[in-house]
Design a protein around this motif. Structure first.
Motif, mmCIF file in Angstrom:
data_model
loop_
_atom_site.group_PDB
_atom_site.id
_atom_site.type_symbol
_atom_site.label_atom_id
_atom_site.label_comp_id
_atom_site.label_asym_id
_atom_site.label_seq_id
_atom_site.Cartn_x
_atom_site.Cartn_y
_atom_site.Cartn_z
ATOM 1 N N PRO A 79 -9.047 10.976 -0.174
ATOM 2 C CA PRO A 79 -8.556 11.032 1.192
ATOM 3 C C PRO A 79 -8.064 9.647 1.593
ATOM 4 O O PRO A 79 -8.551 8.646 1.088
ATOM 5 N N LEU A 80 -7.101 9.646 2.472
ATOM 6 C CA LEU A 80 -6.581 8.369 2.923
ATOM 7 C C LEU A 80 -7.600 7.633 3.745
ATOM 8 O O LEU A 80 -8.507 8.255 4.257
ATOM 9 N N GLN A 81 -7.295 6.619 4.016
ATOM 10 C CA GLN A 81 -6.235 5.641 4.011
ATOM 11 C C GLN A 81 -6.894 4.295 3.984
ATOM 12 O O GLN A 81 -6.330 3.327 4.360
ATOM 13 N N SER A 82 -8.120 4.314 3.611
ATOM 14 C CA SER A 82 -8.813 3.044 3.632
ATOM 15 C C SER A 82 -8.070 2.087 2.724
ATOM 16 O O SER A 82 -7.469 2.487 1.728
ATOM 17 N N SER A 83 -8.095 0.829 3.091
ATOM 18 C CA SER A 83 -7.371 -0.114 2.250
ATOM 19 C C SER A 83 -8.056 -0.222 0.897
ATOM 20 O O SER A 83 -7.429 -0.582 -0.088
ATOM 21 N N ALA A 84 -9.355 0.157 0.827
ATOM 22 C CA ALA A 84 -10.035 0.149 -0.477
ATOM 23 C C ALA A 84 -9.361 1.142 -1.427
ATOM 24 O O ALA A 84 -9.187 0.863 -2.618
ATOM 25 N N VAL A 85 -8.944 2.301 -0.889
ATOM 26 C CA VAL A 85 -8.288 3.306 -1.730
ATOM 27 C C VAL A 85 -6.923 2.793 -2.191
ATOM 28 O O VAL A 85 -6.552 2.919 -3.357
ATOM 29 N N ILE A 86 -6.197 2.196 -1.258
ATOM 30 C CA ILE A 86 -4.885 1.632 -1.631
ATOM 31 C C ILE A 86 -5.072 0.528 -2.676
ATOM 32 O O ILE A 86 -4.338 0.462 -3.666
ATOM 33 N N ASN A 87 -6.078 -0.311 -2.462
ATOM 34 C CA ASN A 87 -6.327 -1.394 -3.426
ATOM 35 C C ASN A 87 -6.654 -0.841 -4.807
ATOM 36 O O ASN A 87 -6.217 -1.380 -5.821
ATOM 37 N N GLU A 88 -7.411 0.242 -4.822
ATOM 38 C CA GLU A 88 -7.752 0.852 -6.112
ATOM 39 C C GLU A 88 -6.483 1.385 -6.797
ATOM 40 O O GLU A 88 -6.307 1.242 -8.008
ATOM 41 N N ALA A 89 -5.607 1.986 -5.983
ATOM 42 C CA ALA A 89 -4.341 2.493 -6.533
ATOM 43 C C ALA A 89 -3.524 1.347 -7.127
ATOM 44 O O ALA A 89 -2.974 1.453 -8.230
ATOM 45 N N VAL A 90 -3.461 0.256 -6.384
ATOM 46 C CA VAL A 90 -2.678 -0.900 -6.838
ATOM 47 C C VAL A 90 -3.274 -1.459 -8.132
ATOM 48 O O VAL A 90 -2.547 -1.781 -9.085
ATOM 49 N N GLN A 91 -4.604 -1.530 -8.180
ATOM 50 C CA GLN A 91 -5.251 -2.039 -9.393
ATOM 51 C C GLN A 91 -4.980 -1.108 -10.579
ATOM 52 O O GLN A 91 -4.710 -1.563 -11.692
ATOM 53 N N THR A 92 -5.010 0.196 -10.323
ATOM 54 C CA THR A 92 -4.722 1.175 -11.385
ATOM 55 C C THR A 92 -3.312 0.950 -11.942
ATOM 56 O O THR A 92 -3.101 0.954 -13.154
ATOM 57 N N LEU A 93 -2.359 0.723 -11.029
ATOM 58 C CA LEU A 93 -0.977 0.473 -11.466
ATOM 59 C C LEU A 93 -0.896 -0.827 -12.261
ATOM 60 O O LEU A 93 -0.235 -0.891 -13.301
ATOM 61 N N ARG A 94 -1.598 -1.872 -11.786
ATOM 62 C CA ARG A 94 -1.581 -3.161 -12.504
ATOM 63 C C ARG A 94 -2.185 -3.023 -13.894
ATOM 64 O O ARG A 94 -1.780 -3.700 -14.828
ATOM 65 N N ASP A 95 -3.175 -2.123 -14.000
ATOM 66 C CA ASP A 95 -3.825 -1.913 -15.298
ATOM 67 C C ASP A 95 -3.017 -0.989 -16.214
ATOM 68 O O ASP A 95 -3.490 -0.579 -17.272
ATOM 69 N N GLY A 96 -1.847 -0.597 -15.767
ATOM 70 C CA GLY A 96 -0.991 0.248 -16.613
ATOM 71 C C GLY A 96 -1.273 1.734 -16.463
ATOM 72 O O GLY A 96 -0.841 2.538 -17.293
ATOM 73 N N GLY A 97 -1.982 2.105 -15.388
ATOM 74 C CA GLY A 97 -2.272 3.529 -15.162
ATOM 75 C C GLY A 97 -1.232 4.182 -14.269
ATOM 76 O O GLY A 97 -0.323 3.526 -13.754
#
Ligand code: AMP
Ligand code: MG
Length: 364
Positions: free
Chosen positions: A7-25
């Protein structure tokens, strides 16, 4: 493995998404058009995961999504430095289009910068770029600080997803995927794509909610539509657009269009009599008024007769109808007029690819 919808929209969730992308996910996220399946546009292995997850042929190019500036006053944004690391030969017309429609559902194709990975461009010398308007897409892009390639988050040839639940059902059991839930997509069909790379007139590659007429009215830039050929050009030079294949966006249930008042004609295409037929009817018309058919049970459902409302409803209704085990789905032919070109295009391809064997059709 399971899909994981946050569920949205906590910045923790966005940060996790960004980290996933940085990790090549991969991360699925909402845009105003449809949900995208995102990967770092600079990471070849991450990009490969998109093609594998979608089952998409490698030569179909992807759109690079970029962030708008943090706090912006739309008319003041200078888009040139934002796209310069990706694109070259940015024309005055392109600047006018970006100023008028970005962030928004408009993709522009440019000659690519040499650093752009060929995995994104399908080996072509052009790159497609868009700045999506959806606040979640923008937040992810801003925090990621780079380009994200994000084709529609569906399996090859299937109906594009317009909700987080749609994405989940596409990849359930096959992919461990983080999905950002932003509710239903407002536009509902993919972005308008315009080729700005020829040095000649801009050319419409895929119709969408933003039409050549609107572009002309807002910017004075005229866009060649499909089929219109400028003086010094040959058809072979038109870049490939996977959405331009004949079969696309296809439900498993057979889907056909009917001309005004001609429902029974559409049925006659089917020698094996269909017994359960869902018929979409414009909400501006009361009812089909069909006397019926000896062995067919019709069920009518109202669809919006406004083109934008219809676009935002189209994929949702195709997905829902596909779950209901109809023998045949009939939609009315969209009326003439440029504002209907986007949905007419999607509906025609959906018809062509529809039916139980649709997964083997040539499409994205
Ligand atoms: P999707 O995001 O799945 O709707 O697909 C993105 C669309 O953009 C596809 O139809 C691509 O073929 C198209 N596209 C991406 N890059 C280019 C390019 N360089 N030239 C033409 N079309 C492109
Ligand atoms: Mg797609």
């Amino acid at each position: 493995m399971s899909t994981d919808s946050k569920p949205l929209q906590s910045s923790a969730v966005i940060n996790e998404a960004v980290q996933t992308l940085r990790d090549g996910g991969l991360v699925a996220f909402p845009t105003e058009t449809v949900y995208g399946l995102g990967a770092d546009a600079k990471n070849p292995e991450a990009i490969q995961k998109i093609f594998t997850a979608k089952g998409r042929p490698l030569h179909h190019p992807l759109i690079v999504h970029l962030a708008a500036p943090d706090k912006f006053d739309a008319p003041q944004v200078d888009w040139v430095p934002i796209i310069a690391p990706w694109a070259r030969d940015i024309s005055e017309d392109a600047i006018k289009l970006m100023n008028a429609f970005w962030p928004g559902p408009l993709t522009l194709v440019f000659k690519k910068d040499k650093t752009v990975l060929s995995e994104i461009t399908g080996g072509q010398d052009t790159v497609a770029i868009r700045a999506p308007a959806h606040p979640i897409a923008q937040e992810v892009l801003r925090k990621f600080k780079g380009g994200i390639v994000a084709p529609s988050a569906n399996r090859f040839g299937k109906v594009s997803p317009t909700s987080a639940a749609d994405v989940r059902s596409e990849f359930e059991g096959t992919l461990d995927l983080m999905i950002l839930d932003g509710g239903d997509c407002e536009v509902g069909i993919e972005s308008t794509i315009i080729d700005m790379s020829s040095g000649d007139k801009p050319r419409l590659l895929r119709p969408g909610i933003i039409t050549p007429k609107e572009i002309l009215a807002k910017t004075g830039v005229s866009v060649l539509k499909t089929g219109e050929v400028s003086s010094d050009e040959h058809a072979e030079s038109i870049p490939r657009v996977s959405g331009s294949l004949r079969a696309h966006y296809a439900p498993t249930t057979p889907l056909r269009l009917y001309a005004p008042g001609r429902v029974l004609d559409a049925l006659s295409e089917y020698p094996d009599t269909k017994s359960r037929v869902a018929v979409a009817v414009w909400d501006s018309e009361s009812s089909l008024g069909e006397d019926g058919h000896p062995s067919v049970h019709f069920e009518e459902m109202e669809i919006p007769s406004d083109s934008a409302a219809f676009a935002s409803y189209l994929y949702r209704s195709l997905r829902d109808l596909d779950q209901q085990e109809w023998d045949l789905i009939l939609f009315p032919e969209p009326p003439a007029g440029e504002e209907w070109d986007g949905v007419r295009d999607r509906l025609q391809r959906a018809c062509f690819g529809s039916g139980p064997s649709s997964s083997s059709q040539d499409s994205n």
